[in-house]
Design an enzyme around this catalytic site. Sequence first.
Site, mmCIF file in Angstrom:
data_model
loop_
_atom_site.group_PDB
_atom_site.id
_atom_site.type_symbol
_atom_site.label_atom_id
_atom_site.label_comp_id
_atom_site.label_asym_id
_atom_site.label_seq_id
_atom_site.Cartn_x
_atom_site.Cartn_y
_atom_site.Cartn_z
ATOM 1 N N LEU A 8 0.878 -1.156 -0.040
ATOM 2 C CA LEU A 8 -0.254 0.079 0.079
ATOM 3 C C LEU A 8 0.689 1.239 -0.042
ATOM 4 O O LEU A 8 1.737 1.472 1.009
ATOM 5 C CB LEU A 8 -0.953 -0.148 1.334
ATOM 6 C CG LEU A 8 -1.923 -1.268 1.537
ATOM 7 C CD1 LEU A 8 -2.677 -0.884 2.345
ATOM 8 C CD2 LEU A 8 -2.579 -1.480 0.170
ATOM 9 N N ALA A 9 0.572 2.189 -1.092
ATOM 10 C CA ALA A 9 1.425 3.299 -0.974
ATOM 11 C C ALA A 9 0.702 4.249 -1.817
ATOM 12 O O ALA A 9 1.332 5.183 -2.361
ATOM 13 C CB ALA A 9 2.682 3.004 -1.945
ATOM 14 N N ARG A 15 1.528 14.016 7.042
ATOM 15 C CA ARG A 15 2.459 14.266 8.310
ATOM 16 C C ARG A 15 3.911 14.430 7.979
ATOM 17 O O ARG A 15 4.780 14.817 8.586
ATOM 18 C CB ARG A 15 2.086 13.365 9.280
ATOM 19 C CG ARG A 15 1.006 13.321 10.235
ATOM 20 C CD ARG A 15 0.825 11.952 10.817
ATOM 21 N NE ARG A 15 0.013 11.000 10.198
ATOM 22 C CZ ARG A 15 -0.235 9.721 10.570
ATOM 23 N NH1 ARG A 15 -0.036 9.454 11.917
ATOM 24 N NH2 ARG A 15 -0.651 8.678 9.699
ATOM 25 N N GLY A 77 -9.020 4.453 2.693
ATOM 26 C CA GLY A 77 -8.422 3.672 3.596
ATOM 27 C C GLY A 77 -8.015 2.492 3.163
ATOM 28 O O GLY A 77 -7.840 2.107 2.136
ATOM 29 N N ASN A 169 -0.518 -3.522 16.427
ATOM 30 C CA ASN A 169 -0.628 -3.893 15.146
ATOM 31 C C ASN A 169 0.715 -3.424 14.056
ATOM 32 O O ASN A 169 0.983 -1.999 13.976
ATOM 33 C CB ASN A 169 -1.898 -3.647 14.402
ATOM 34 C CG ASN A 169 -2.046 -3.946 12.922
ATOM 35 O OD1 ASN A 169 -1.439 -5.134 12.416
ATOM 36 N ND2 ASN A 169 -2.696 -3.124 11.998
ATOM 37 N N TYR A 365 44.931 20.294 -12.352
ATOM 38 C CA TYR A 365 43.400 19.917 -12.794
ATOM 39 C C TYR A 365 43.893 18.815 -14.222
ATOM 40 O O TYR A 365 44.564 19.482 -15.132
ATOM 41 C CB TYR A 365 42.815 20.931 -13.202
ATOM 42 C CG TYR A 365 41.437 20.678 -14.001
ATOM 43 C CD1 TYR A 365 40.597 19.659 -13.392
ATOM 44 C CD2 TYR A 365 41.321 20.891 -15.353
ATOM 45 C CE1 TYR A 365 39.588 19.465 -14.126
ATOM 46 C CE2 TYR A 365 40.278 20.713 -15.871
ATOM 47 C CZ TYR A 365 39.333 19.700 -15.571
ATOM 48 O OH TYR A 365 38.336 19.288 -16.292
ATOM 49 N N TYR A 386 38.900 23.471 -22.009
ATOM 50 C CA TYR A 386 37.923 23.878 -22.463
ATOM 51 C C TYR A 386 38.246 25.376 -23.147
ATOM 52 O O TYR A 386 38.724 25.959 -22.496
ATOM 53 C CB TYR A 386 36.842 24.069 -21.365
ATOM 54 C CG TYR A 386 35.562 24.741 -21.768
ATOM 55 C CD1 TYR A 386 34.717 24.016 -22.394
ATOM 56 C CD2 TYR A 386 35.178 25.685 -20.645
ATOM 57 C CE1 TYR A 386 33.418 24.600 -22.645
ATOM 58 C CE2 TYR A 386 33.719 26.095 -20.926
ATOM 59 C CZ TYR A 386 32.975 25.606 -21.978
ATOM 60 O OH TYR A 386 31.698 26.128 -22.046
ATOM 61 N N ALA A 422 59.344 24.351 -15.956
ATOM 62 C CA ALA A 422 58.339 25.044 -14.881
ATOM 63 C C ALA A 422 57.560 26.400 -15.538
ATOM 64 O O ALA A 422 58.372 27.142 -16.314
ATOM 65 C CB ALA A 422 58.960 25.754 -13.776
HETATM 66 C C1 UD1 Z 1 -2.083 1.645 9.883
HETATM 67 C C2 UD1 Z 1 -2.780 0.550 10.717
HETATM 68 C C3 UD1 Z 1 -2.535 0.587 12.073
HETATM 69 C C4 UD1 Z 1 -1.166 -0.116 12.257
HETATM 70 C C5 UD1 Z 1 -0.100 0.926 11.576
HETATM 71 C C6 UD1 Z 1 1.258 0.616 11.679
HETATM 72 C C7 UD1 Z 1 -5.016 0.630 9.281
HETATM 73 C C8 UD1 Z 1 -6.456 1.204 9.535
HETATM 74 N N1 UD1 Z 1 -4.186 1.180 10.460
HETATM 75 O O1 UD1 Z 1 -2.149 3.040 10.593
HETATM 76 O O2 UD1 Z 1 -3.519 -0.520 12.750
HETATM 77 O O3 UD1 Z 1 -0.795 -0.186 13.807
HETATM 78 O O4 UD1 Z 1 -0.420 1.171 10.108
HETATM 79 O O5 UD1 Z 1 2.061 1.269 10.738
HETATM 80 O O6 UD1 Z 1 -4.776 0.199 8.409
HETATM 81 N N2 UD1 Z 1 -2.805 3.537 2.559
HETATM 82 C C9 UD1 Z 1 -3.396 3.404 1.142
HETATM 83 N N3 UD1 Z 1 -4.421 3.939 0.912
HETATM 84 C C10 UD1 Z 1 -5.404 4.653 1.804
HETATM 85 C C11 UD1 Z 1 -4.753 4.716 3.324
HETATM 86 C C12 UD1 Z 1 -3.474 4.336 3.432
HETATM 87 O O7 UD1 Z 1 -2.609 3.132 0.204
HETATM 88 O O8 UD1 Z 1 -6.433 5.142 1.545
HETATM 89 C C13 UD1 Z 1 -1.292 3.332 2.527
HETATM 90 C C14 UD1 Z 1 -0.253 4.352 3.133
HETATM 91 O O9 UD1 Z 1 0.199 5.045 1.810
HETATM 92 C C15 UD1 Z 1 0.488 3.665 3.968
HETATM 93 C C16 UD1 Z 1 -0.225 2.341 4.590
HETATM 94 O O10 UD1 Z 1 -1.443 2.279 3.569
HETATM 95 O O11 UD1 Z 1 1.671 3.229 3.244
HETATM 96 C C17 UD1 Z 1 -0.643 2.896 6.152
HETATM 97 O O12 UD1 Z 1 -1.496 4.155 6.162
HETATM 98 P P1 UD1 Z 1 -1.074 5.035 7.276
HETATM 99 O O13 UD1 Z 1 -1.940 6.315 6.900
HETATM 100 O O14 UD1 Z 1 0.466 5.121 7.399
HETATM 101 O O15 UD1 Z 1 -1.915 3.848 8.464
HETATM 102 P P2 UD1 Z 1 -1.443 4.398 9.963
HETATM 103 O O16 UD1 Z 1 -2.240 5.469 10.675
HETATM 104 O O17 UD1 Z 1 0.080 4.181 10.281
HETATM 105 MG MG MG Z 2 1.593 4.544 9.036
#
Ligand code: UD1
Ligand code: MG
Length: 454
Positions: A8-9, A15, A77, A169, A365, A386, A422
Amino acid sequence: MKVTAVLLAAGQGTRMKSNLPKVLHPVAGKPMIWHALNAIQKSTTEKPVVVVGHGAEEVIHYLGDSAQTVLQDPQLGTGHAVLQAEALLKGKTDLIVVCYSDMPLLRGETLQKLVETQKNNKGPISMLTVVSDDPRGFGRIIRKSDGTVEAIVEEYVATAEQLQVKELNVGGYCFDANWLWDALHRIPKNPKKGEYYLTDAVELASKEGLPVQAIVMDDLEETIGVNTRVHLSEVEVAMKRRINREHMLNGVSMIDADTVYIEADVKIGRDTVIMPNTYLHGKTEIGEGNVIGPNTIIHDSKIGNGCKVLASVLEGAWLENDVDMGPFARLRKGAHLGNHVHMGNFGEVKDSYLSDGVKMGHFSYIGNAQIGANTNIGAGTITCNYDGEKKHATEIGEDVFIGSDTMLVAPLKIGAGARTGAGAVVTKDVPEDTLVVGMPARAIKKLERKTKKK
Ligand code: UD1
Ligand code: MG
């Protein structure tokens, strides 16, 4: 058994307060997502899928063909994010490893353990947890009285009692693929944020009476997720320690490892000593028995064996064996120093080959030049390569003696065995074994060479 990773990225990384997508921020010289891809490689059998969203174009460009990508827009999410991979993966894989791409310290071995656990699990989920006094905003693991995992509760919805839970988690899961696709459609929208949380899949499984396996990790460092630049710095320091330790265990000495910065791809041979305040970057390869530093910065360079590099900067350079350089020398792209070359203080070499045994002691150089074996470059020598428009080449033969403060106005050829006086300004080719002096330099006599003509 087919195992596919979904990274997931897509999140905004708000932040981080950055124009760069969070997963492209570097750790040990590589974007965070590189570390994630590297870690999942060993435990999966298929090409990984990266869910992109915020900064998608940049992330896709970086990934090239190292991963497949799916777009999540809008970003609703982590559960919604995984769902975007359904069309691509449904029916094509048995297990799915889901990782967040902001955990660059997570080790491949840990993910291998996660996948192995799921292969033996009768239930649909295996996941990583950690026990810590510092909750870092992580979701809390809620267990039933019989010890099995019941749910993950996100920090901001947790009750005071749930907030006391120290099991957290980590954000690494392995799912049974068929169960996951069905479950993701059943995850309810979180009423507070209007998002679909992957973490709620755990509660679904538990309510169905299906066992969720949790692997409690004991290395806290591995679990650091990067949400702010403070976390980024923590991860960088931890990664540095990890990389340095590995090199030391492989036979590299470090006088003060805390001051040595080595990027992820760098290779170093045994019995090389890395002195304090040294930075080794990019695709740098260093052989055996060298002394590098103190106060040295090396990018994308190759160093053979037995070299000494003191307080110098190297970029795209190649040193063969037993080269001795510095302090305060600079090699730029295409600098190639042969065996036993000596390069002293305040010299710069670019796009040039200094053959075996060349000596260049002070303040010079050398650019766009080929220098023959055992030639001496006097203090203050400049290749004037140059003309304001184009770069021109200088060719210097072997056993040449370039006198102090010689200006070599390129294009120019200096024959083997020649000498310049020289302060000479050499504007015309110099035949072999000839002494030239003056400004512009003119031939004044024929010389006897001390070493034998080859
Ligand atoms: C998340 C977990 C939390 C865990 C923590 C560990 C959930 C709801 N929560 O929280 O339980 O303890 O990671 O680091 O999963 N992302 C998407 N699409 C979205 C939202 C997020 O791709 O719509 C990706 C972000 O780019 C990131 C990852 O998911 O790489 C996690 O998202 P982030 O917002 O960092 O979640 P946390 O608040 O850290
Ligand atoms: Mg995170």
